[in-house]
Write an enzyme that holds these catalytic residues in place. Structure first.
Site, PDB file in Angstrom:
ATOM      1  N   CYS A 103       0.859  -1.176   0.000  1.00 14.34           N
ATOM      2  CA  CYS A 103       0.000   0.000   0.000  1.00 14.34           C
ATOM      3  C   CYS A 103       0.904   1.237   0.000  1.00 14.34           C
ATOM      4  O   CYS A 103       1.716   1.413   0.915  1.00 14.34           O
ATOM      5  CB  CYS A 103      -0.889  -0.043   1.244  1.00 14.34           C
ATOM      6  SG  CYS A 103      -1.973   1.376   1.397  1.00 14.34           S
ATOM      7  N   CYS A 114     -11.436  14.039   4.889  1.00  9.91           N
ATOM      8  CA  CYS A 114     -12.370  13.020   5.391  1.00  9.91           C
ATOM      9  C   CYS A 114     -12.270  13.023   6.925  1.00  9.91           C
ATOM     10  O   CYS A 114     -11.165  13.001   7.473  1.00  9.91           O
ATOM     11  CB  CYS A 114     -12.031  11.647   4.819  1.00  9.91           C
ATOM     12  SG  CYS A 114     -12.165  11.592   3.019  1.00  9.91           S
ATOM     13  N   CYS A 117     -10.273  10.162   8.992  1.00  9.42           N
ATOM     14  CA  CYS A 117      -8.966   9.703   8.493  1.00  9.42           C
ATOM     15  C   CYS A 117      -7.814  10.471   9.136  1.00  9.42           C
ATOM     16  O   CYS A 117      -7.896  11.685   9.315  1.00  9.42           O
ATOM     17  CB  CYS A 117      -8.933   9.870   6.979  1.00  9.42           C
ATOM     18  SG  CYS A 117      -7.372   9.396   6.224  1.00  9.42           S
ATOM     19  N   GLY A 160      -3.113  10.359   1.107  1.00 14.07           N
ATOM     20  CA  GLY A 160      -3.223  11.162  -0.111  1.00 14.07           C
ATOM     21  C   GLY A 160      -4.376  10.733  -0.985  1.00 14.07           C
ATOM     22  O   GLY A 160      -4.954   9.656  -0.804  1.00 14.07           O
ATOM     23  N   GLU A 161      -4.718  11.605  -1.933  1.00 14.16           N
ATOM     24  CA  GLU A 161      -5.776  11.297  -2.891  1.00 14.16           C
ATOM     25  C   GLU A 161      -5.121  11.127  -4.258  1.00 14.16           C
ATOM     26  O   GLU A 161      -4.692  12.110  -4.877  1.00 14.16           O
ATOM     27  CB  GLU A 161      -6.817  12.438  -2.896  1.00 14.16           C
ATOM     28  CG  GLU A 161      -7.810  12.400  -4.030  1.00 14.16           C
ATOM     29  CD  GLU A 161      -8.501  11.049  -4.241  1.00 14.16           C
ATOM     30  OE1 GLU A 161      -8.907  10.392  -3.260  1.00 14.16           O
ATOM     31  OE2 GLU A 161      -8.619  10.638  -5.415  1.00 14.16           O
ATOM     32  N   SER A 192      -7.358   3.886  -5.587  1.00 11.94           N
ATOM     33  CA  SER A 192      -8.565   4.179  -4.807  1.00 11.94           C
ATOM     34  C   SER A 192      -8.789   5.677  -4.725  1.00 11.94           C
ATOM     35  O   SER A 192      -7.879   6.440  -4.395  1.00 11.94           O
ATOM     36  CB  SER A 192      -8.381   3.605  -3.395  1.00 11.94           C
ATOM     37  OG  SER A 192      -9.466   3.955  -2.576  1.00 11.94           O
ATOM     38  N   SER A 215     -13.922   5.067  -2.385  1.00  8.69           N
ATOM     39  CA  SER A 215     -14.270   5.164  -0.966  1.00  8.69           C
ATOM     40  C   SER A 215     -15.671   5.745  -0.861  1.00  8.69           C
ATOM     41  O   SER A 215     -15.886   6.908  -1.200  1.00  8.69           O
ATOM     42  CB  SER A 215     -13.272   6.066  -0.250  1.00  8.69           C
ATOM     43  OG  SER A 215     -12.011   5.449  -0.265  1.00  8.69           O
ATOM     44  N   LEU A 216     -16.594   4.919  -0.424  1.00 10.69           N
ATOM     45  CA  LEU A 216     -17.998   5.357  -0.373  1.00 10.69           C
ATOM     46  C   LEU A 216     -18.352   5.813   1.040  1.00 10.69           C
ATOM     47  O   LEU A 216     -18.696   6.964   1.265  1.00 10.69           O
ATOM     48  CB  LEU A 216     -18.878   4.183  -0.822  1.00 10.69           C
ATOM     49  CG  LEU A 216     -20.326   4.483  -1.159  1.00 10.69           C
ATOM     50  CD1 LEU A 216     -20.442   5.517  -2.261  1.00 10.69           C
ATOM     51  CD2 LEU A 216     -21.047   3.196  -1.579  1.00 10.69           C
ATOM     52  N   HIS A 217     -18.320   4.897   1.970  1.00  9.51           N
ATOM     53  CA  HIS A 217     -18.464   5.169   3.409  1.00  9.51           C
ATOM     54  C   HIS A 217     -19.821   5.682   3.867  1.00  9.51           C
ATOM     55  O   HIS A 217     -20.083   5.748   5.081  1.00  9.51           O
ATOM     56  CB  HIS A 217     -17.364   6.094   3.930  1.00  9.51           C
ATOM     57  CG  HIS A 217     -15.979   5.634   3.599  1.00  9.51           C
ATOM     58  ND1 HIS A 217     -15.608   4.308   3.577  1.00  9.51           N
ATOM     59  CD2 HIS A 217     -14.861   6.328   3.257  1.00  9.51           C
ATOM     60  CE1 HIS A 217     -14.333   4.213   3.239  1.00  9.51           C
ATOM     61  NE2 HIS A 217     -13.871   5.406   3.033  1.00  9.51           N
ATOM     62  N   ASN A 291     -10.057   1.689  11.824  1.00 10.41           N
ATOM     63  CA  ASN A 291      -8.863   1.810  12.653  1.00 10.41           C
ATOM     64  C   ASN A 291      -9.037   3.086  13.461  1.00 10.41           C
ATOM     65  O   ASN A 291      -8.999   4.182  12.901  1.00 10.41           O
ATOM     66  CB  ASN A 291      -7.627   1.977  11.764  1.00 10.41           C
ATOM     67  CG  ASN A 291      -6.928   0.668  11.526  1.00 10.41           C
ATOM     68  OD1 ASN A 291      -6.692  -0.101  12.458  1.00 10.41           O
ATOM     69  ND2 ASN A 291      -6.598   0.409  10.283  1.00 10.41           N
ATOM     70  N   CYS A 334      -4.235   4.725   7.864  1.00 13.16           N
ATOM     71  CA  CYS A 334      -3.563   5.629   6.942  1.00 13.16           C
ATOM     72  C   CYS A 334      -3.079   6.869   7.659  1.00 13.16           C
ATOM     73  O   CYS A 334      -3.854   7.579   8.262  1.00 13.16           O
ATOM     74  CB  CYS A 334      -4.556   6.152   5.907  1.00 13.16           C
ATOM     75  SG  CYS A 334      -5.043   4.995   4.714  1.00 13.16           S
TER      76      CYS A 334
HETATM   77  N1  SAH Z   1      -7.878   9.096  -0.913  1.00 13.90           N
HETATM   78  C1  SAH Z   1      -8.081   7.773  -1.412  1.00 13.90           C
HETATM   79  C2  SAH Z   1      -7.042   6.768  -1.007  1.00 13.90           C
HETATM   80  C3  SAH Z   1      -6.478   6.863   0.376  1.00 13.90           C
HETATM   81  S1  SAH Z   1      -7.498   6.333   1.706  1.00 13.90           S
HETATM   82  C4  SAH Z   1      -9.472   7.297  -1.023  1.00 13.90           C
HETATM   83  O1  SAH Z   1     -10.180   8.027  -0.374  1.00 13.90           O
HETATM   84  O2  SAH Z   1      -9.868   6.235  -1.452  1.00 13.90           O
HETATM   85  C5  SAH Z   1      -7.598   4.594   1.482  1.00 13.90           C
HETATM   86  C6  SAH Z   1      -8.762   3.969   2.195  1.00 13.90           C
HETATM   87  O3  SAH Z   1      -8.534   3.905   3.606  1.00 13.90           O
HETATM   88  C7  SAH Z   1     -10.037   4.757   2.002  1.00 13.90           C
HETATM   89  O4  SAH Z   1     -11.120   3.928   1.758  1.00 13.90           O
HETATM   90  C8  SAH Z   1     -10.141   5.457   3.317  1.00 13.90           C
HETATM   91  O5  SAH Z   1     -11.405   5.928   3.502  1.00 13.90           O
HETATM   92  C9  SAH Z   1      -9.669   4.386   4.273  1.00 13.90           C
HETATM   93  N2  SAH Z   1      -9.350   4.865   5.621  1.00 13.90           N
HETATM   94  C10 SAH Z   1      -8.905   6.070   5.984  1.00 13.90           C
HETATM   95  N3  SAH Z   1      -8.779   6.165   7.320  1.00 13.90           N
HETATM   96  C11 SAH Z   1      -9.149   4.963   7.817  1.00 13.90           C
HETATM   97  C12 SAH Z   1      -9.246   4.438   9.139  1.00 13.90           C
HETATM   98  N4  SAH Z   1      -8.924   5.154  10.190  1.00 13.90           N
HETATM   99  N5  SAH Z   1      -9.671   3.166   9.274  1.00 13.90           N
HETATM  100  C13 SAH Z   1      -9.988   2.406   8.198  1.00 13.90           C
HETATM  101  N6  SAH Z   1      -9.912   2.855   6.926  1.00 13.90           N
HETATM  102  C14 SAH Z   1      -9.506   4.122   6.737  1.00 13.90           C
END
Ligand code: SAH
Length: 345
Positions: A103, A114, A117, A160-161, A192, A215-217, A291, A334
């Site tokens: 990763c 977000c 995160c 990062g994005e 992602s 990333s939907l969430h 996490n 992350c």
């Molecule tokens: N910016 C991109 C890629 C980085 S984040 C994205 O949003 O997809 C990668 C993944 O980890 C995303 O799905 C993100 O939402 C998730 N993520 C971020 N923080 C997290 C945490 N504390 N616990 C679990 N997943 C997390």
């Protein structure tokens, strides 16, 4: 100094030709870099002294300095690297039964904000170059070489994005996919995004075999905008339309990532909204245990409740998986390791 991993084979070849040298040299150098994993130009014994000196004057191979390394009981390894300008990035190796997945981090910090995160605790300082992304994979590959093993999968899912650093990330994915590079299969490389529509559309037009994860969430705009500010610019209706056309045009499945947050997005209504949202799409949902990042106050969903959520989604006809937690005994979220090193956690 310039990073040699920044160059595709074509770009390296252009440079070689611009120096009045023969084309076959670029293939030799590439082989030394990616197949023989040279860490120093001096190791490239087929090259003459002049070329080695020129390479040393012009390029560096490895921009990463290991500052911290954590190893989990399940084999997960998390490395914190310092780049040439002192910026810190995290890279994670996860061991699965299907292979070894790395990763990588795509930006120093992140501007997407977000709310769950750790990466966003530190605003974006800069994009990583494609070579800085490649160097992360190479560092892990060199570690795996000691066990006669290889990196089989790469996910651009670290801090990062990636679609906010689109060109560099695409060059990186092409380079590690190249037969002359690490030759990692395109279908084993996943990018992602949090949902930057113009870049999803651009990605769609490139017709690659790389995997797309989103990333939907949250299954509705109100909640998603609270969790992910990007949703205000690119709301669900438009996002799903863009993804549907990607999926149809490319004949590819989309992975949706859905972190389960206790009492936030884990109720029955969310199951039904989710099922409705992805109905008719070639998609599956990856349910992810949260996490915990102390700073944010969100809580993890217990395993029994997570299983129930998963079962209900399956009953609605949605393909999904409940992701196993990796590296829970180390700072695996992350950006957690970096935020700690920078004193933000
Ligand atoms: N910016 C991109 C890629 C980085 S984040 C994205 O949003 O997809 C990668 C993944 O980890 C995303 O799905 C993100 O939402 C998730 N993520 C971020 N923080 C997290 C945490 N504390 N616990 C679990 N997943 C997390």
């Amino acid at each position: 100094m310039k990073l040699i991993y920044d160059l595709s084979l074509n770009e390296l070849n252009e440079w070689i030709l611009s120096q009045g040298l023969k084309s076959y040299r670029s293939k030799q150098i590439y082989q030394w870099l990616y197949q023989k994993r040279a860490t120093d130009f001096e190791q490239m014994t087929e090259l003459n002294k002049e070329l080695i000196a020129l390479l040393k004057e012009t390029f560096i191979i490895d921009p990463l300095r290991l500052v911290q390394r954590q190893e989990s009981k399940d084999g997960t390894i998390k490395c914190l690297f310092k780049l040439q300008d002192g910026a810190l990035v995290e890279t994670v190796l996860m061991i699965y039964d299907y292979g070894n997945s790395v990763c990588v981090t795509s930006q120093v910090g992140c501007n997407m904000g977000c709310t769950f995160c750790a990466s966003g605790l530190l605003k974006k300082q800069r994009d990583l170059s494609s070579g800085e992304l490649t160097a992360q994979v190479m560092a892990i590959q060199k570690e795996l070489d000691l066990r006669q093993d290889r990196v089989s999968h790469v996910v651009v899912m670290g801090s990062g994005e990636p679609f906010d650093n689109y060109d560099n990330v695409m060059s990186f994915m092409r380079n590690i996919n190249s037969d002359h590079g690490l030759a990692i299969g395109a279908r084993h490389i996943t990018v992602s995004t949090c949902g930057i529509i113009p870049k999803i559309n651009a990605f769609s037009k490139e017709h690659t075999q790389f995997n797309l994860a989103v990333s939907l969430h949250a299954p509705n705009d109100e909640l998603r905008s609270k969790l992910m500010p990007i949703n205000k610019a690119y709301p669900l209706k438009d996002l799903m339309a863009s993804l549907k056309s990607y999926s149809v045009e490319n004949n590819r499945r989309i992975t949706f990532e859905y972190i389960l947050l206790k009492d936030v997005n884990d109720q029955d209504e969310h199951v039904h909204q989710l099922a409705h949202l992805v109905k008719g799409m070639n998609a599956y949902i990856n349910l992810i245990p949260y996490n915990v990042v102390d700073e944010h106050g969100y809580k993890q969903v217990g395993f029994v409740h997570a299983m129930k959520f998963y079962d209900k989604l399956m009953k609605c006809g949605v393909k999904c998986t409940l992701r196993q937690e990796h590296g829970s005994d180390i700072d695996a979220a992350c950006g957690q390791l970096r935020a700690k090193a920078e004193g933000k956690l």
